[in-house]
Design a protein around this motif. Structure first.
Motif, PDB file in Angstrom:
ATOM      1  N   LEU A 284       1.021  -1.101  -0.227  1.00  0.00           N
ATOM      2  CA  LEU A 284       0.008  -0.177   0.259  1.00  0.00           C
ATOM      3  C   LEU A 284       1.004   1.343   0.108  1.00  0.00           C
ATOM      4  O   LEU A 284       1.782   1.570   1.672  1.00  0.00           O
ATOM      5  N   PRO A 285       0.549   2.274  -1.031  1.00  0.00           N
ATOM      6  CA  PRO A 285       1.318   3.201  -1.116  1.00  0.00           C
ATOM      7  C   PRO A 285       1.090   4.717  -0.304  1.00  0.00           C
ATOM      8  O   PRO A 285      -0.126   4.487   0.197  1.00  0.00           O
ATOM      9  N   GLY A 286       2.233   5.471   0.416  1.00  0.00           N
ATOM     10  CA  GLY A 286       1.394   6.644   1.241  1.00  0.00           C
ATOM     11  C   GLY A 286       2.023   7.440   1.198  1.00  0.00           C
ATOM     12  O   GLY A 286       2.713   7.495  -0.840  1.00  0.00           O
ATOM     13  N   ALA A 287       1.806   9.170   1.448  1.00  0.00           N
ATOM     14  CA  ALA A 287       2.486   9.968   1.201  1.00  0.00           C
ATOM     15  C   ALA A 287       4.162   9.990   1.805  1.00  0.00           C
ATOM     16  O   ALA A 287       4.821   9.217   2.007  1.00  0.00           O
ATOM     17  N   ARG A 288       4.623  10.878   0.544  1.00  0.00           N
ATOM     18  CA  ARG A 288       6.499  11.832   1.061  1.00  0.00           C
ATOM     19  C   ARG A 288       6.409  12.027   2.059  1.00  0.00           C
ATOM     20  O   ARG A 288       5.735  13.298   2.610  1.00  0.00           O
ATOM     21  N   TYR A 289       7.442  11.842   3.243  1.00  0.00           N
ATOM     22  CA  TYR A 289       7.916  12.050   4.295  1.00  0.00           C
ATOM     23  C   TYR A 289       9.336  12.337   4.126  1.00  0.00           C
ATOM     24  O   TYR A 289      10.392  11.437   4.337  1.00  0.00           O
ATOM     25  N   PRO A 290      10.184  13.358   5.558  1.00  0.00           N
ATOM     26  CA  PRO A 290      11.425  13.158   5.874  1.00  0.00           C
ATOM     27  C   PRO A 290      11.696  11.363   6.277  1.00  0.00           C
ATOM     28  O   PRO A 290      11.065  11.540   6.913  1.00  0.00           O
ATOM     29  N   ILE A 291      13.352  11.220   6.317  1.00  0.00           N
ATOM     30  CA  ILE A 291      13.361   9.967   6.491  1.00  0.00           C
ATOM     31  C   ILE A 291      14.829  10.631   7.269  1.00  0.00           C
ATOM     32  O   ILE A 291      15.607  10.382   6.911  1.00  0.00           O
ATOM     33  N   LEU A 292      14.817   9.868   8.113  1.00  0.00           N
ATOM     34  CA  LEU A 292      16.081   9.866   8.768  1.00  0.00           C
ATOM     35  C   LEU A 292      16.593   9.259  10.045  1.00  0.00           C
ATOM     36  O   LEU A 292      15.662   8.529  10.332  1.00  0.00           O
ATOM     37  N   PRO A 293      17.668   9.166  10.558  1.00  0.00           N
ATOM     38  CA  PRO A 293      18.351   7.893  11.476  1.00  0.00           C
ATOM     39  C   PRO A 293      17.424   8.153  13.052  1.00  0.00           C
ATOM     40  O   PRO A 293      17.289   9.485  13.217  1.00  0.00           O
ATOM     41  N   GLU A 294      17.465   7.233  13.136  1.00  0.00           N
ATOM     42  CA  GLU A 294      16.410   6.898  14.738  1.00  0.00           C
ATOM     43  C   GLU A 294      17.011   8.019  15.405  1.00  0.00           C
ATOM     44  O   GLU A 294      16.655   8.585  16.612  1.00  0.00           O
ATOM     45  N   LEU A 295      18.613   7.907  15.638  1.00  0.00           N
ATOM     46  CA  LEU A 295      19.779   8.944  16.491  1.00  0.00           C
ATOM     47  C   LEU A 295      18.916  10.279  16.598  1.00  0.00           C
ATOM     48  O   LEU A 295      19.700  10.374  17.979  1.00  0.00           O
ATOM     49  N   ALA A 296      18.553  10.560  15.313  1.00  0.00           N
ATOM     50  CA  ALA A 296      18.389  11.894  15.733  1.00  0.00           C
ATOM     51  C   ALA A 296      17.344  12.099  16.411  1.00  0.00           C
ATOM     52  O   ALA A 296      17.400  13.042  16.745  1.00  0.00           O
ATOM     53  N   LEU A 297      15.907  11.960  16.855  1.00  0.00           N
ATOM     54  CA  LEU A 297      15.485  11.850  18.180  1.00  0.00           C
ATOM     55  C   LEU A 297      15.936  12.422  19.005  1.00  0.00           C
ATOM     56  O   LEU A 297      16.195  11.733  19.995  1.00  0.00           O
ATOM     57  N   GLN A 298      15.108  12.950  19.643  1.00  0.00           N
ATOM     58  CA  GLN A 298      15.257  14.289  20.926  1.00  0.00           C
ATOM     59  C   GLN A 298      14.065  13.873  21.520  1.00  0.00           C
ATOM     60  O   GLN A 298      13.015  14.831  20.873  1.00  0.00           O
ATOM     61  N   PHE A 299      13.892  13.622  22.706  1.00  0.00           N
ATOM     62  CA  PHE A 299      12.447  14.087  23.288  1.00  0.00           C
ATOM     63  C   PHE A 299      12.673  15.215  24.500  1.00  0.00           C
ATOM     64  O   PHE A 299      13.494  14.952  25.376  1.00  0.00           O
ATOM     65  N   SER A 300      11.912  16.195  23.747  1.00  0.00           N
ATOM     66  CA  SER A 300      12.068  17.726  24.548  1.00  0.00           C
ATOM     67  C   SER A 300      11.065  18.311  25.121  1.00  0.00           C
ATOM     68  O   SER A 300       9.760  18.345  24.088  1.00  0.00           O
ATOM     69  N   GLY A 301      10.872  18.435  26.218  1.00  0.00           N
ATOM     70  CA  GLY A 301       9.277  19.402  26.639  1.00  0.00           C
ATOM     71  C   GLY A 301       7.716  18.771  26.220  1.00  0.00           C
ATOM     72  O   GLY A 301       7.143  19.958  25.930  1.00  0.00           O
ATOM     73  N   GLY A 302       7.709  17.094  26.041  1.00  0.00           N
ATOM     74  CA  GLY A 302       6.662  16.398  25.727  1.00  0.00           C
ATOM     75  C   GLY A 302       6.443  17.030  24.322  1.00  0.00           C
ATOM     76  O   GLY A 302       5.827  16.539  23.812  1.00  0.00           O
ATOM     77  N   ALA A 303       7.829  16.527  23.512  1.00  0.00           N
ATOM     78  CA  ALA A 303       7.599  16.515  21.990  1.00  0.00           C
ATOM     79  C   ALA A 303       8.898  15.776  21.308  1.00  0.00           C
ATOM     80  O   ALA A 303      10.166  16.230  22.476  1.00  0.00           O
ATOM     81  N   LEU A 304       8.548  15.579  20.620  1.00  0.00           N
ATOM     82  CA  LEU A 304       9.911  14.893  19.145  1.00  0.00           C
ATOM     83  C   LEU A 304      10.656  15.908  19.064  1.00  0.00           C
ATOM     84  O   LEU A 304       9.723  16.969  18.279  1.00  0.00           O
ATOM     85  N   GLN A 305      11.663  16.467  18.929  1.00  0.00           N
ATOM     86  CA  GLN A 305      12.613  17.723  18.000  1.00  0.00           C
ATOM     87  C   GLN A 305      13.654  16.529  17.564  1.00  0.00           C
ATOM     88  O   GLN A 305      14.167  15.543  18.322  1.00  0.00           O
ATOM     89  N   VAL A 306      14.615  17.542  16.407  1.00  0.00           N
ATOM     90  CA  VAL A 306      15.264  17.189  15.743  1.00  0.00           C
ATOM     91  C   VAL A 306      16.410  17.817  16.205  1.00  0.00           C
ATOM     92  O   VAL A 306      15.611  19.085  15.870  1.00  0.00           O
ATOM     93  N   TRP A 307      17.319  18.550  15.305  1.00  0.00           N
ATOM     94  CA  TRP A 307      18.723  19.790  15.399  1.00  0.00           C
ATOM     95  C   TRP A 307      18.966  19.671  13.956  1.00  0.00           C
ATOM     96  O   TRP A 307      19.858  18.617  13.531  1.00  0.00           O
ATOM     97  N   ARG A 308      19.097  20.989  13.379  1.00  0.00           N
ATOM     98  CA  ARG A 308      19.291  21.286  11.875  1.00  0.00           C
ATOM     99  C   ARG A 308      20.321  22.046  12.427  1.00  0.00           C
ATOM    100  O   ARG A 308      20.331  23.249  13.080  1.00  0.00           O
ATOM    101  N   VAL A 309      21.345  21.949  11.028  1.00  0.00           N
ATOM    102  CA  VAL A 309      22.707  22.958  11.738  1.00  0.00           C
ATOM    103  C   VAL A 309      22.310  23.705  10.087  1.00  0.00           C
ATOM    104  O   VAL A 309      21.928  22.915   9.064  1.00  0.00           O
TER     105      VAL A 309
END
Length: 367
Positions: A284-309
């Motif tokens: 079943l196909p779906g929409a296109r989304y950004p994909i990145l390593p799971e290690l980049a995820l950080q939980f902060s302030g009740g939400a998920l975030q990543v750090w972009r340079v």
């Protein structure tokens, strides 16, 4: 030993408490005063360029799902053959696995009475036709009355109906194949007397096998007619069958929150029988989304975030929403674009706007 006056003890306690409160309020300034210069240098990265980090490039991927379910095989067309009339069986051609073409004779019933009835109806029809023709000629000469002519016409129409009925009764003494198919086990034998509509045998068109299975309603918008469906079965020794999605039910079952789907598979060698179990797989196909390593995820302030340079080499937090995990990588929804550099090592030292020193220039993409 001379005791310290109570009032001095109270004053000393109050002073200590005030000093502790002041130290808590100005803890950042105090820490900065006592932090060694070389420690601050290490925080910037050792060479003054920023915090050392490893990054990965953001890629884009489709949120496709490989859905599997267990289904049941059905024949393309399947009926239960039933006796068209009652009587004694005089001929039975049905045998398990035997193929027939549409119109082939499967069974005969004793038809002596029906043949006599047909002969009688034919004789009556011939006599009525003769009477109808004779009164038609007399009417033109004015010898007969209109009433007699109408009686002759009525008698002829009744004779015609009786003849058609006799022919139908005789035809019902023979059971024919309704379509090209294969017969199952017969429930009767030659010499048996059966009643009208009594079951005789199963009859299937197995040239195409249909497999029905249930799809959760959350995935239903992704399903489209014509999609490729793969199927395997314990009854198959030829490996995987490839078919197509041919039908999607118009309703979702309230108790299971699923919809019934049907896929069709060619069965040229008659290897599959109705009722067999299948494991079907539907991509079943779906929409296109950004994909990145799971290690980049950080939980902060009740939400998920990543750090972009960013382009200036500064780390900025980006809030994202997790879509799906996929073998060490994650699909996320957020304001990220293909090629963005995301911090994967050194997250503990990240602060908004902090300079970073990328040790792996160019990054590595997620798979």
């Amino acid at each position: 030993m001379q005791k310290t006056p109570v009032w001095k003890q109270l004053a000393l306690s109050a002073a200590l408490i005030a000093a502790g409160v002041a130290a808590w309020q100005y803890r950042a300034e105090i820490t900065a005063l006592w932090q060694p210069a070389e420690s601050a240098e290490r925080e910037r990265g050792g060479d003054g360029t920023g915090v050392p980090v490893l990054v990965a490039d953001v890629a884009m991927a489709e949120d496709s799902i490989s859905f599997s379910a267990v289904g049941t095989a059905l024949a393309q067309r399947s009926v239960t053959l039933r006796a068209p009339a009652g009587g004694e069986i005089t001929d039975l051609n049905i045998a398990p696995g035997r193929s027939f073409s549409e119109g082939d004779i499967l069974m005969r019933l004793d038809d002596e009475d029906q043949r006599l009835a047909l002969s009688l109806a034919e004789a009556r029809q011939e006599r009525a036709l003769s009477e109808q023709q004779r009164y038609t000629g007399l009417r033109d000469t004015g010898v007969t009355t209109a009433a007699r002519f109408e009686d002759a016409m009525t008698a002829y129409r009744i004779a015609e109906i009786e003849l058609e009925q006799a022919r139908a009764d005789l035809a019902d003494r023979v059971m024919r194949a309704p379509f090209d198919g294969i017969a199952g086990l017969s429930e009767v034998e030659v010499g048996d007397r059966i009643e009208p509509n009594e079951p005789v045998a199963s009859y299937d068109d197995r040239s195409t096998i249909l497999v029905e299975f249930d799809l959760p309603e959350a995935l239903l918008p992704r399903a489209e007619l014509g999609m490729e469906v793969r199927a395997t079965s314990p009854s198959l020794d030829t490996g995987e069958m490839i078919g197509a999605l041919t039908a999607i039910d118009s309703r979702v079952t309230a108790t299971t929150r699923t919809a019934r789907l049907r896929a069709a598979f060619d069965n040229p060698h008659d290897a599959v029988r109705p009722g067999a179990s299948f494991t079907v797989t539907l991509d079943l196909p779906g929409a296109r989304y950004p994909i990145l390593p799971e290690l980049a995820l950080q939980f902060s302030g009740g939400a998920l975030q990543v750090w972009r340079v960013d382009a200036e080499g500064l780390a900025q937090p980006i809030e994202v929403r997790l879509i799906r995990r996929r073998a060490g990588s994650v699909l996320v929804d957020g304001p990220l674009e293909e090629g963005d550099e995301i911090v994967v090592e050194g997250l503990q030292r990240m602060r908004p706007g902090r300079a970073v020193n990328v040790l792996n220039a160019g990054g590595t993409g997620a798979t």
